[in-house]
Design a protein around this motif. Structure first.
Motif, short mmCIF file in Angstrom:
data_model
loop_
_atom_site.label_atom_id
_atom_site.label_comp_id
_atom_site.label_asym_id
_atom_site.label_seq_id
_atom_site.Cartn_x
_atom_site.Cartn_y
_atom_site.Cartn_z
N GLU A 1 -72.74 -3.87 9.28
CA GLU A 1 -71.35 -3.76 9.78
C GLU A 1 -70.73 -2.40 9.39
OE1 GLU A 1 -68.64 -6.74 8.37
OE2 GLU A 1 -67.11 -6.23 9.86
N GLU A 2 -70.94 -2.04 8.10
CA GLU A 2 -70.35 -0.79 7.59
C GLU A 2 -70.85 0.42 8.41
OE1 GLU A 2 -68.07 -0.11 5.05
OE2 GLU A 2 -67.74 -2.24 5.52
N GLN A 3 -72.15 0.44 8.69
CA GLN A 3 -72.72 1.62 9.36
C GLN A 3 -72.38 1.69 10.85
OE1 GLN A 3 -74.28 -0.41 7.23
NE2 GLN A 3 -76.19 0.48 6.41
N TYR A 4 -72.46 0.55 11.55
CA TYR A 4 -72.44 0.63 13.02
C TYR A 4 -71.25 -0.04 13.71
CZ TYR A 4 -77.19 2.08 11.95
OH TYR A 4 -78.28 2.72 11.44
N TYR A 5 -70.43 -0.76 12.92
CA TYR A 5 -69.29 -1.43 13.54
C TYR A 5 -67.96 -0.87 13.02
CZ TYR A 5 -71.94 -5.04 16.07
OH TYR A 5 -72.74 -5.73 16.95
N LYS A 6 -67.97 0.41 12.60
CA LYS A 6 -66.72 1.00 12.09
C LYS A 6 -65.81 1.37 13.25
CE LYS A 6 -66.11 1.30 7.68
NZ LYS A 6 -65.67 -0.06 7.50
N ASN A 7 -66.42 1.96 14.26
CA ASN A 7 -65.61 2.47 15.37
C ASN A 7 -66.32 2.20 16.71
OD1 ASN A 7 -63.61 3.72 16.75
ND2 ASN A 7 -64.45 5.79 16.48
N PRO A 8 -65.87 1.24 17.49
CA PRO A 8 -64.73 0.38 17.21
C PRO A 8 -65.12 -0.72 16.22
CG PRO A 8 -65.73 -0.28 19.27
CD PRO A 8 -66.50 0.91 18.79
N PRO A 9 -64.15 -1.25 15.47
CA PRO A 9 -64.44 -2.31 14.51
C PRO A 9 -64.62 -3.66 15.24
CG PRO A 9 -62.11 -1.80 14.48
CD PRO A 9 -62.73 -0.85 15.45
N LEU A 10 -65.27 -4.56 14.53
CA LEU A 10 -65.54 -5.88 15.12
C LEU A 10 -64.49 -6.87 14.59
CD1 LEU A 10 -67.96 -6.92 16.85
CD2 LEU A 10 -68.98 -7.72 14.70
N ASP A 11 -63.88 -7.64 15.47
CA ASP A 11 -62.91 -8.65 15.03
C ASP A 11 -63.67 -9.93 14.69
OD1 ASP A 11 -60.88 -10.37 14.54
OD2 ASP A 11 -59.76 -9.95 16.39
N LYS A 12 -64.11 -10.03 13.43
CA LYS A 12 -64.95 -11.18 13.03
C LYS A 12 -64.21 -12.51 13.20
CE LYS A 12 -66.97 -10.28 8.95
NZ LYS A 12 -66.55 -8.98 8.37
N GLY A 13 -62.89 -12.45 13.05
CA GLY A 13 -62.09 -13.69 13.17
C GLY A 13 -62.23 -14.34 14.54
N LYS A 14 -62.59 -13.55 15.52
CA LYS A 14 -62.69 -14.11 16.88
C LYS A 14 -64.11 -14.49 17.24
CE LYS A 14 -58.71 -12.12 19.17
NZ LYS A 14 -58.22 -10.80 19.53
N LEU A 15 -65.05 -14.27 16.30
CA LEU A 15 -66.46 -14.43 16.65
C LEU A 15 -67.15 -15.53 15.86
CD1 LEU A 15 -67.27 -10.65 17.11
CD2 LEU A 15 -67.41 -12.41 18.89
N GLY A 16 -66.39 -16.57 15.52
CA GLY A 16 -67.01 -17.71 14.85
C GLY A 16 -67.83 -18.52 15.84
N LEU A 17 -68.54 -19.53 15.31
CA LEU A 17 -69.25 -20.46 16.21
C LEU A 17 -68.20 -21.23 17.00
CD1 LEU A 17 -71.93 -21.90 13.74
CD2 LEU A 17 -72.27 -20.15 15.51
N THR A 18 -68.53 -21.63 18.21
CA THR A 18 -67.57 -22.35 19.06
C THR A 18 -67.49 -23.81 18.63
OG1 THR A 18 -68.23 -20.94 20.88
CG2 THR A 18 -67.02 -22.94 21.45
N PRO A 19 -66.29 -24.25 18.19
CA PRO A 19 -66.17 -25.66 17.81
C PRO A 19 -66.04 -26.55 19.05
CG PRO A 19 -64.06 -24.54 17.50
CD PRO A 19 -65.02 -23.51 18.04
N VAL A 20 -66.52 -27.80 18.97
CA VAL A 20 -66.27 -28.71 20.09
C VAL A 20 -64.82 -29.16 20.00
CG1 VAL A 20 -68.66 -29.49 20.09
CG2 VAL A 20 -66.92 -30.86 18.93
N ALA A 21 -64.29 -29.68 21.10
CA ALA A 21 -62.85 -29.91 21.18
C ALA A 21 -62.36 -30.98 20.22
CB ALA A 21 -62.47 -30.27 22.61
N GLN A 22 -63.10 -32.10 20.10
CA GLN A 22 -62.63 -33.20 19.25
C GLN A 22 -63.82 -33.87 18.57
OE1 GLN A 22 -59.50 -35.90 20.74
NE2 GLN A 22 -59.80 -35.02 22.77
N VAL A 23 -63.61 -34.25 17.32
CA VAL A 23 -64.63 -34.97 16.54
C VAL A 23 -63.94 -36.17 15.90
CG1 VAL A 23 -66.32 -34.82 14.65
CG2 VAL A 23 -65.76 -32.78 15.99
#
Ligand code: FES
Ligand code: FE
Length: 433
Positions: free
Chosen positions: A127-149
């Protein structure tokens, strides 16, 4: 699809007659219908995933399927059970390749992105070497949760539909019957080991229809097996009712058996197959069951049934199954053995052994069915065969509402449960919720 069009035209635009007693065979083989099922049924219904006892500690996980989508079911640090798509947010590789285990993080085998078991993306390679510019928004890249459990008696369900009604509402009239199976003792139940999995070249609805209410075939398809376990088909059918629960669920049950046999024991099977200690254990649990469970539902002992769309119950053999569709012409069955969590070890062993002897891929009963289901699927694939219809007319129109049980029933052998299943299938396929 020309064949489907022909079928629709020939029956006033219906693949399933309004009462569910006549069903177009094309629905058992059509790829077009299968794709619609994945969207309208497996994409929207509550689906059974497994049992909480498979997640004994923080970090426990197992993988399974919802329709054809692979999912991870895991217990986080906070004890909460979560379900995510088993698909990396980077490029979609499966992040977890194991059936079950314990892990606080999952690392994708492709470029090694790492996800916490609550779904957060916590590590990006270089991440440090290759995702500085542009940076990666890790908060938006989690696993996709199913709607209801949600869970009922430890059984874990999930749905992809954020607008699906709550689980207990979807199960509706099935809930008191599930109580009578899974909530008879304070400790509830647990599953023994891992599910046994095997494939059958058939359509998932042929399997579910059989489980919903096809006790008609037992004496014939399983004739030789039943002789081996001294099971009397006639006696079994004499004490049988068929129940249809709104929502497409249905089952066969022994309700106040006329021969006066003990209604709380697994009377549908040769109880002499069990040791005196196990019978004694079963007897000793009755008082507690009577306190915990609605008396009338305890008296209506479910033998085999289908919870719409793909959960099968076979409590007389201490098993339930999840039927995973694998295309229009194949299923993968996952069979679980369950026992009372607080039962003595020897009872658990004996009940699990009884299941393996009778049902399951190596059991004496199970394999008889597979060959038949495959032949129905083949019929439905034929140019002419796919234009035919299957009959579910036995006892049509004789269902009556049973106030105490809260379901529709027939007092004897019928195809009421299957009609219920196909009516709900039809309603869902037309976009009904
Ligand atoms: Fe998972 Fe690239 S696909 S890290
Ligand atoms: Fe069978």
């Amino acid at each position: 699809d020309a064949d489907i069009a022909a079928v629709i035209d020939s029956d006033q635009n219906r693949l399933v007659s309004p009462d569910g007693s006549r069903v177009a065979r094309a629905i058992f083989s059509s790829e077009e219908i299968y794709q619609r099922e994945l969207a309208e049924i497996f994409g929207k219904c509550w689906l059974p995933l497994g049992h909480e006892s498979q997640l004994p500690r923080t970090g426990s996980f197992f993988t399974t399927f919802m329709g054809e989508d692979a999912v991870i079911v895991s217990r986080g640090r906070d004890g909460q059970i979560r379900v995510h798509l088993n698909a990396c947010s980077h490029r979609g590789a499966k992040v977890c390749l194991e059936d079950t285990g314990t892990a606080n993080t999952f690392t994708c085998p492709y470029h090694a992105w790492t996800f916490a078991n609550d779904g957060r993306l916590v590590g990006v390679t270089f991440e440090e070497q290759y995702y500085k510019n542009p940076p990666l928004d890790k908060g938006k890249l989690g696993l996709t949760p199913v709607a209801q459990v949600d869970t009922i008696h430890g059984m874990i369900f999930a749905t992809f539909d954020p607008n699906a009604v709550p689980l207990r509402e979807a199960l509706g009239g099935m809930v008191p019957f599930l109580d009578a199976i899974f909530d008879r003792r304070e400790g509830g139940m647990e599953v023994v080991g891992q599910p046994v999995k095997w494939r059958i070249p058939t359509n998932w609805k042929i399997y579910q229809d059989n489980f919903a209410g096809d006790e008609y075939h037992i004496g014939f398809t399983h004739g030789s097996s039943l002789e081996a376990i001294r099971f009397s088909d006639e006696q079994f059918l004499a004490g049988l009712v068929h129940c249809a629960v709104d929502g497409g669920h249905g089952f066969a049950a022994n309700f106040d058996p006329p021969d006066g046999s003990e209604p709380y024991l697994p009377l549908n099977q040769p109880v002499e197959a069990f040791s005196p200690e196990t019978r004694e254990y079963m007897q000793s649990c009755l008082a507690e069951a009577e306190e915990r469970v609605s008396a009338i539902h305890l008296r209506c002992q479910l033998a085999a049934g289908t919870v719409f769309p793909n959960w099968s119950l076979l409590p007389i053999f201490h098993t339930f199954r999840v039927c995973h569709p694998k295309g229009p012409n194949e299923i993968e069955l996952w069979a679980y053995t369950f026992v009372d969590r607080d039962a003595p070890e020897h009872v658990k062993r004996e009940l699990a052994g009884y299941y393996n002897f009778s049902f399951g891929p190596a059991g004496i009963v199970e394999q008889d069915d597979g060959a038949i289901w495959e032949s129905i699927t083949r019929t439905a694939q034929g140019t002419q065969g796919s234009r035919g219809f299957s009959s579910y007319e036995m006892g049509a129109g004789t269902e009556y509402w049973h106030e105490g049980l809260g379901c529709w029933m027939t007092d004897k052998l019928s195809e009421a449960a299957q009609r219920s299943f196909f009516r709900e299938w039809s309603r869902r396929m037309e976009g009904g919720k």
